[in-house]
Each structure stands twice: as structure tokens, then as C-alpha cells.
Write a protein that holds these residues in place. Structure first.
Motif, PDB file in Angstrom:
ATOM      1  N   SER A 111       0.826  -1.211   0.000  1.00  0.00           N
ATOM      2  CA  SER A 111       0.000   0.000   0.000  1.00  0.00           C
ATOM      3  C   SER A 111       0.859   1.260   0.000  1.00  0.00           C
ATOM      4  N   CYS A 112       1.961   1.213   0.741  1.00  0.00           N
ATOM      5  CA  CYS A 112       2.848   2.386   0.822  1.00  0.00           C
ATOM      6  C   CYS A 112       3.464   2.702  -0.538  1.00  0.00           C
ATOM      7  N   VAL A 113       3.801   1.647  -1.296  1.00  0.00           N
ATOM      8  CA  VAL A 113       4.410   1.846  -2.617  1.00  0.00           C
ATOM      9  C   VAL A 113       3.456   2.591  -3.536  1.00  0.00           C
ATOM     10  N   GLN A 114       2.171   2.190  -3.504  1.00  0.00           N
ATOM     11  CA  GLN A 114       1.184   2.854  -4.359  1.00  0.00           C
ATOM     12  C   GLN A 114       1.060   4.336  -3.989  1.00  0.00           C
ATOM     13  N   LEU A 115       1.058   4.619  -2.681  1.00  0.00           N
ATOM     14  CA  LEU A 115       0.936   6.009  -2.229  1.00  0.00           C
ATOM     15  C   LEU A 115       2.178   6.824  -2.586  1.00  0.00           C
ATOM     16  N   LEU A 116       3.349   6.197  -2.478  1.00  0.00           N
ATOM     17  CA  LEU A 116       4.600   6.896  -2.799  1.00  0.00           C
ATOM     18  C   LEU A 116       4.658   7.291  -4.269  1.00  0.00           C
ATOM     19  N   ILE A 117       4.029   6.469  -5.121  1.00  0.00           N
ATOM     20  CA  ILE A 117       3.995   6.782  -6.551  1.00  0.00           C
ATOM     21  C   ILE A 117       3.006   7.912  -6.821  1.00  0.00           C
ATOM     22  N   GLN A 118       1.858   7.859  -6.130  1.00  0.00           N
ATOM     23  CA  GLN A 118       0.792   8.828  -6.386  1.00  0.00           C
ATOM     24  C   GLN A 118       1.068  10.212  -5.814  1.00  0.00           C
ATOM     25  N   MET A 119       1.701  10.277  -4.646  1.00  0.00           N
ATOM     26  CA  MET A 119       1.846  11.558  -3.959  1.00  0.00           C
ATOM     27  C   MET A 119       2.579  12.624  -4.776  1.00  0.00           C
ATOM     28  N   PRO A 120       3.738  12.307  -5.395  1.00  0.00           N
ATOM     29  CA  PRO A 120       4.414  13.346  -6.203  1.00  0.00           C
ATOM     30  C   PRO A 120       3.551  13.837  -7.359  1.00  0.00           C
ATOM     31  N   VAL A 121       2.759  12.919  -7.949  1.00  0.00           N
ATOM     32  CA  VAL A 121       1.876  13.298  -9.059  1.00  0.00           C
ATOM     33  C   VAL A 121       0.803  14.268  -8.581  1.00  0.00           C
ATOM     34  N   LEU A 122       0.217  13.979  -7.415  1.00  0.00           N
ATOM     35  CA  LEU A 122      -0.834  14.841  -6.879  1.00  0.00           C
ATOM     36  C   LEU A 122      -0.280  16.210  -6.474  1.00  0.00           C
ATOM     37  N   PHE A 123       0.925  16.225  -5.904  1.00  0.00           N
ATOM     38  CA  PHE A 123       1.565  17.498  -5.569  1.00  0.00           C
ATOM     39  C   PHE A 123       1.834  18.310  -6.831  1.00  0.00           C
ATOM     40  N   ALA A 124       2.317  17.626  -7.885  1.00  0.00           N
ATOM     41  CA  ALA A 124       2.604  18.305  -9.153  1.00  0.00           C
ATOM     42  C   ALA A 124       1.322  18.827  -9.788  1.00  0.00           C
ATOM     43  N   LEU A 125       0.244  18.054  -9.671  1.00  0.00           N
ATOM     44  CA  LEU A 125      -1.060  18.459 -10.198  1.00  0.00           C
ATOM     45  C   LEU A 125      -1.494  19.782  -9.568  1.00  0.00           C
ATOM     46  N   TYR A 126      -1.339  19.882  -8.260  1.00  0.00           N
ATOM     47  CA  TYR A 126      -1.689  21.112  -7.538  1.00  0.00           C
ATOM     48  C   TYR A 126      -0.817  22.276  -8.001  1.00  0.00           C
ATOM     49  N   GLN A 127       0.488  22.021  -8.168  1.00  0.00           N
ATOM     50  CA  GLN A 127       1.415  23.079  -8.564  1.00  0.00           C
ATOM     51  C   GLN A 127       1.062  23.659  -9.933  1.00  0.00           C
ATOM     52  N   VAL A 128       0.684  22.791 -10.875  1.00  0.00           N
ATOM     53  CA  VAL A 128       0.319  23.250 -12.221  1.00  0.00           C
ATOM     54  C   VAL A 128      -0.910  24.151 -12.163  1.00  0.00           C
ATOM     55  N   ILE A 129      -1.893  23.765 -11.369  1.00  0.00           N
ATOM     56  CA  ILE A 129      -3.133  24.540 -11.262  1.00  0.00           C
ATOM     57  C   ILE A 129      -2.896  25.858 -10.536  1.00  0.00           C
ATOM     58  N   TYR A 130      -2.027  25.847  -9.537  1.00  0.00           N
ATOM     59  CA  TYR A 130      -1.756  27.054  -8.758  1.00  0.00           C
ATOM     60  C   TYR A 130      -0.895  28.044  -9.541  1.00  0.00           C
ATOM     61  N   ARG A 131      -0.080  27.548 -10.472  1.00  0.00           N
ATOM     62  CA  ARG A 131       0.853  28.399 -11.213  1.00  0.00           C
ATOM     63  C   ARG A 131       0.512  28.392 -12.713  1.00  0.00           C
ATOM     64  N   ILE A 132      -0.711  28.683 -13.047  1.00  0.00           N
ATOM     65  CA  ILE A 132      -1.218  28.613 -14.421  1.00  0.00           C
ATOM     66  C   ILE A 132      -0.336  29.318 -15.466  1.00  0.00           C
TER      67      ILE A 132
END
Length: 412
Positions: A111-132
Motif C-alpha cells: 500500500s505504501c508503494v502505491q501512495l509513494l507513486i501517487q503523492m508526487p503526481v498529486l503534488f505536481a497536479l496542484y502546482q500546475v493549477i496554482y501556477r497557471i
């Protein structure tokens, strides 16, 4: 290529660049069909990213399902060693729990491996939206015209200072071209009005009006400017008695709360347990499921509307995704999954040069070895008669053990 104040977080910044290309492509496609809108682009962008992460979600939920099956066995082991804190007991507990994971062919860190893969993507997703402006070319180009106009940098620097608002100054920094672009994009409706009505802006009237009209058009979503925060919209709309905008501003955090609650409801829930430790963890999860939606509502009321759109869209997509995943997993034969997991684990061990059963056998041998060592220690104490005159491990001690052993057998 002009690089704006994009994300600088390690790893995340590289993922954000890739996601930025996707966001830019979506916006360009919307522009091609005559409907360039950042809010709609954010929704499509969020749907695409979460759809691409579906396989990871399936693996994570499958792990959770197997964990629910393993849980009674693990709890029984934990109960067995509940009041034993010595090193040998803790080691035996860990080995027995590991044996349960091997029994079901599951990696304890799955379960931790799946979260470790997803977390950077979700952080990057937020960054793209915040810095249009850093990722959408058409918006950047439109604002670049203003930033490159002769004399605008000096005028805008004085204007930002006169506003004396943290929300503006944090983007402006030293007043570089890129920071001017970022700051212009993040101006809310009230700040744009102040800028356009400033006497010093008359020299830049045309470029500022063109930029304002374009940015206002592409950032307007359901009557809201996505650069504004709902709390700012609420205050201005309340003072102007614009009740529709008041309702729209309140609707963002309400939807954020409701969609988060729905998302948590659809996730697999752990069953109540009599085990104190497990019960405590379940209580913490329930508490988090209560607190997180409230936090979502607070964040989406104070942060820009664009973040709220992403938050709500993400929760809706995850909820739909969860319904589909639940139906898919309900149809799966859990026994077949376990056997498949065992086969994968066996192949992995073979690649590592280990026989299929070696790890399990080694774990069992370790437990037996600990038990034998404990018995030997007891026998040793009995044979030495509690004599502490010999140095532990010395030849004299071993000779004394042999003597005691022979004497005890002669008596018999």
C-alpha cells in the motif's frame, strides 16, 4: 522558452513540467474549438490524471481487501504477544506476521508503494493549477505583452507597493518579468479595477485593458473569477447585495465538503475491532474522515476558486472511480487473487536465487531456533547449578557444564 515561477520542489517540479504540457494541450484544444476556459481545462485535466492513475488505485484497493482478510490472523498474533516486550518475543511476532503476508502472497509495503507513486503526481497536479501562467502558453504570451511594455515594470512596482497586500507582494518579489506576469494573473477583480483606474496606468491603458479582458474571459467560471478566493467574492458580493454571487461563493466550500464526505463513504471501511491497538487506529481513521472534509471546506473558502474547482473535481472523479473499482473487486475471486500473488512472489524469489519456500521455511526455522535457544539457556542454568564463578563462554564454564551434565545422568 520563458520559464516562469514554476514549482521548485525536488522531483515534483519535473513531474509538473510533464503535467504542464498536458494542461497546455488541453487549453489549446479548448481554444481551437472557441471555448478557452481555465476552469474547464482544470476539470478535464483532473479527470485525465485520475483516470491514468486508476491502475494504481485498483492495486491499492485490492491490497486493502486482502488486508481485511489477513487482519484477524494478524490481530490474533498481536494478541498472543500483547504483553511480551522482550526482543525474542518481538522478533517471533514479526516473523509470524511476515509468514501471514507470505501465506497470501502480499508485500507488507504494498500500500505504501502505491501512495509513494501517487503523492508526487498529486503534488505536481496542484502546482500546475496554482501556477497557471507558468504552464499555459497562451495566457503567458498575453501577459508578456504587458510585462514587456516600456516603463511598465517601474509603474507596476510602485502600484504593488501602494497596495500593500501580501497576496500581491508574495508573487511580485523583485519585480522580474516573470514575476510581473505571475502577479498580474493572480490579481483579483477588485485589484484589477484599482490598477485600471490608477492615473499612472493611462500610458498602458490599451495593453492593460486587452490583458484584463482576455484573462477575465478565460478565468471566468460560472460567473466567478478563478483567481479570486470565495471569501473575497463573498465579502464584496455581500456588501453589493449581489445574492447570486454570495450563493456561488458559499457553494464552492459546501461542494468541497460534500464531495469529500461522499469520497470517504465510498472507500472500503475497516470493521470494528475488539483489539485495542487496531481499534485505536480505526478510531483515528474515523476522526480523519470527519476532519478532512471540514478542512477541505475551509481551504476552498480561503484559496483561489481554481483550487476549489480542482478539489471538487478530484473528489467527484475519485468517487466515480471508487464505485467502478468496488464493483470490479466484488466480482474478483479472492482465492484466485491470492494464488496469483503467490505465483508472482515465487517468481520474484526465484529471480533472487531463492527457492520458492525458502523464506517461509527460514522464518519457521528462526522461530524454532529461538525456542531451542531459550530451552538451552534453561538447561544451561540447571547444569551449572547456578554457579557464577566461571566466565561465560570460557573453556572452564563449558567443562563445568559437561561435568554437571554427567553427574546428573549418573544419579539417574
Amino acid at each position: 522558452m520563458i520559464i516562469l515561477t514554476q514549482s521548485t520542489m525536488p522531483i515534483v517540479k519535473w513531474i509538473a513540467v510533464l503535467l504542464g504540457y498536458l494542461m497546455d494541450g488541453i487549453f489549446n484544444l479548448l481554444n481551437a474549438v472557441g471555448f478557452p476556459n481555465v476552469g474547464v481545462a482544470i476539470i478535464i485535466f483532473t479527470i485525465v490524471i485520475y483516470a491514468l492513475m486508476t491502475p494504481l488505485q485498483v492495486k491499492q484497493q485490492r491490497f486493502s481487501k486482502l488486508q481485511a482478510i489477513m487482519s484477524p490472523e494478524i490481530k490474533k498474533i498481536q494478541e498472543k504477544y500483547k504483553n511480551k516486550k522482550d526482543q525474542d518475543s518481538m522478533q517471533r511476532q514479526n516473523e509470524e506476521i511476515q509468514a501471514v503476508y507470505q501465506k497470501y502472497g502480499v508485500n507488507a509495503a504494498g500500500s505504501c508503494v502505491q501512495l509513494l507513486i501517487q503523492m508526487p503526481v498529486l503534488f505536481a497536479l496542484y502546482q500546475v493549477i496554482y501556477r497557471i501562467p507558468g504552464y499555459i502558453t497562451l495566457i503567458r504570451n498575453q501577459l508578456s505583452v504587458v510585462a514587456e511594455t516600456t516603463g511598465f515594470a517601474d509603474f507596476f512596482s510602485k502600484f504593488v507597493t501602494s497596495l500593500n497586500e501580501a497576496s500581491v507582494t508574495r508573487n511580485f518579489g523583485d519585480g522580474t518579468k516573470n514575476q510581473i506576469i505571475d502577479t498580474l494573473y493572480n490579481l483579483n477583480s477588485s485589484q484589477w479595477s484599482t490598477l485600471l483606474s490608477d492615473k499612472g496606468a493611462s500610458t498602458f491603458s490599451q495593453v492593460l485593458t486587452d490583458a484584463h479582458n482576455y484573462v477575465g474571459k478565460v478565468t471566468s467560471f460560472l460567473g466567478l473569477n478563478i483567481s479570486d478566493s470565495p471569501v473575497v467574492i463573498f465579502r464584496s458580493a455581500l456588501s453589493a447585495r449581489t445574492w447570486l454571487l454570495v450563493f456561488a461563493a458559499i457553494l464552492i466550500p459546501i461542494l468541497a465538503y460534500v464531495t469529500q464526505v461522499l469520497n470517504f463513504k465510498l472507500m472500503p471501511q475497516a470493521k470494528d475491532s475488539k483489539n485495542a491497538e487496531a481499534g485505536s487506529m480505526e478510531a483515528q481513521m474515523r476522526s480523519m474522515n470527519t476532519v478532512m472534509p471540514i478542512m477541505s471546506a475551509v481551504f476552498c473558502f480561503t484559496l483561489p476558486v481554481g483550487i476549489g474547482i480542482y478539489w471538487i473535481a478530484g473528489a467527484v472523479v475519485r468517487s466515480i472511480q471508487q464505485v467502478i473499482i468496488n464493483k470490479h473487486l466484488d466480482k474478483e475471486d479472492i482465492s484466485a487473487i491470492i494464488e496469483k500473488n503467490k505465483e508472482k512472489a515465487a517468481k520474484k524469489r526465484e529471480k533472487q536465487g531463492l527457492p520458492a519456500q525458502k523464506i517461509t521455511q527460514e522464518a519457521n526455522r528462526s522461530v524454532r531456533r529461538l525456542e531451542i535457544d531459550k530451552k538451552v539457556d534453561l538447561d544451561k542454568n540447571a547444569m551449572t547449578g547456578g554457579d557464577a564463578n566461571y566466565k561465560p563462554g570460557s573453556l572452564a564454564e563449558k567443562a563445568n557444564m559437561v561435568r554437571r551434565y554427567e553427574e546428573s545422568h549418573k544419579k539417574k
